[in-house]
Design a protein around this motif. Structure first.
Motif, mmCIF file in Angstrom:
data_model
loop_
_atom_site.group_PDB
_atom_site.id
_atom_site.type_symbol
_atom_site.label_atom_id
_atom_site.label_comp_id
_atom_site.label_asym_id
_atom_site.label_seq_id
_atom_site.Cartn_x
_atom_site.Cartn_y
_atom_site.Cartn_z
ATOM 1 N N ARG A 16 0.815 -1.223 0.000
ATOM 2 C CA ARG A 16 0.000 0.000 0.000
ATOM 3 C C ARG A 16 0.840 1.261 0.000
ATOM 4 N N SER A 17 1.998 1.227 0.661
ATOM 5 C CA SER A 17 2.824 2.429 0.751
ATOM 6 C C SER A 17 3.585 2.694 -0.541
ATOM 7 N N GLY A 18 3.641 1.730 -1.415
ATOM 8 C CA GLY A 18 4.351 1.920 -2.677
ATOM 9 C C GLY A 18 5.848 1.789 -2.529
ATOM 10 N N ALA A 19 6.324 1.135 -1.494
ATOM 11 C CA ALA A 19 7.757 1.003 -1.263
ATOM 12 C C ALA A 19 8.428 0.138 -2.324
ATOM 13 N N ASP A 20 7.661 -0.704 -2.990
ATOM 14 C CA ASP A 20 8.238 -1.585 -3.994
ATOM 15 C C ASP A 20 8.235 -0.967 -5.391
ATOM 16 N N LEU A 21 7.697 0.237 -5.527
ATOM 17 C CA LEU A 21 7.651 0.876 -6.834
ATOM 18 C C LEU A 21 9.027 1.421 -7.193
ATOM 19 N N PRO A 22 9.385 1.414 -8.482
ATOM 20 C CA PRO A 22 10.689 1.962 -8.875
ATOM 21 C C PRO A 22 10.696 3.483 -8.724
ATOM 22 N N ALA A 23 11.885 4.010 -8.523
ATOM 23 C CA ALA A 23 12.031 5.458 -8.377
ATOM 24 C C ALA A 23 11.781 6.139 -9.719
ATOM 25 N N PRO A 24 11.202 7.324 -9.689
ATOM 26 C CA PRO A 24 10.984 8.038 -10.953
ATOM 27 C C PRO A 24 12.318 8.432 -11.582
ATOM 28 N N PRO A 25 12.328 8.625 -12.900
ATOM 29 C CA PRO A 25 13.595 8.997 -13.554
ATOM 30 C C PRO A 25 14.067 10.380 -13.095
ATOM 31 N N LEU A 26 15.374 10.594 -13.233
ATOM 32 C CA LEU A 26 15.962 11.866 -12.822
ATOM 33 C C LEU A 26 15.585 12.974 -13.801
ATOM 34 N N THR A 27 15.434 14.167 -13.241
ATOM 35 C CA THR A 27 15.174 15.336 -14.092
ATOM 36 C C THR A 27 16.504 15.774 -14.706
ATOM 37 N N PRO A 28 16.455 16.585 -15.757
ATOM 38 C CA PRO A 28 17.716 17.064 -16.353
ATOM 39 C C PRO A 28 18.596 17.822 -15.357
ATOM 40 N N GLU A 29 17.986 18.587 -14.439
ATOM 41 C CA GLU A 29 18.791 19.319 -13.444
ATOM 42 C C GLU A 29 19.506 18.346 -12.507
ATOM 43 N N GLU A 30 18.812 17.273 -12.109
ATOM 44 C CA GLU A 30 19.422 16.287 -11.226
ATOM 45 C C GLU A 30 20.557 15.547 -11.926
#
Length: 70
Positions: A50-64
């Motif tokens: 439910r917490s979404g801990a298993d979801l992949p991280a979103p892609p990095l932004t160009p600034e990051e």
């Protein structure tokens, strides 16, 4: 020998004690622990899903990406 041990220490010294009022805890403790452990594991898995801990991280932004060292 078994009669002596039971007379001296009680049914708790036997591998398979008779099912009586005094030995109910011995007979029910193992299944209760198994059921409670399974329930705790199931609740933990459900909470994590439910917490979404298993979801992949979103892609990095160009600034990051620009801030990353080479």
């Amino acid at each position: 020998v078994l009669d002596f041990l039971v007379a001296r220490y009680g049914e708790f010294v036997l591998l398979k004690p008779r099912f009586e009022r005094q030995t109910v805890l011995l007979w029910l403790l193992a299944p209760l622990l198994l059921i409670s452990g399974g329930l705790a594991l199931w609740l933990q898995i459900r909470r994590r899903a439910r917490s979404g801990a298993d979801l992949p991280a979103p892609p990095l932004t160009p600034e990051e990406e620009a801030r990353l060292p080479p």
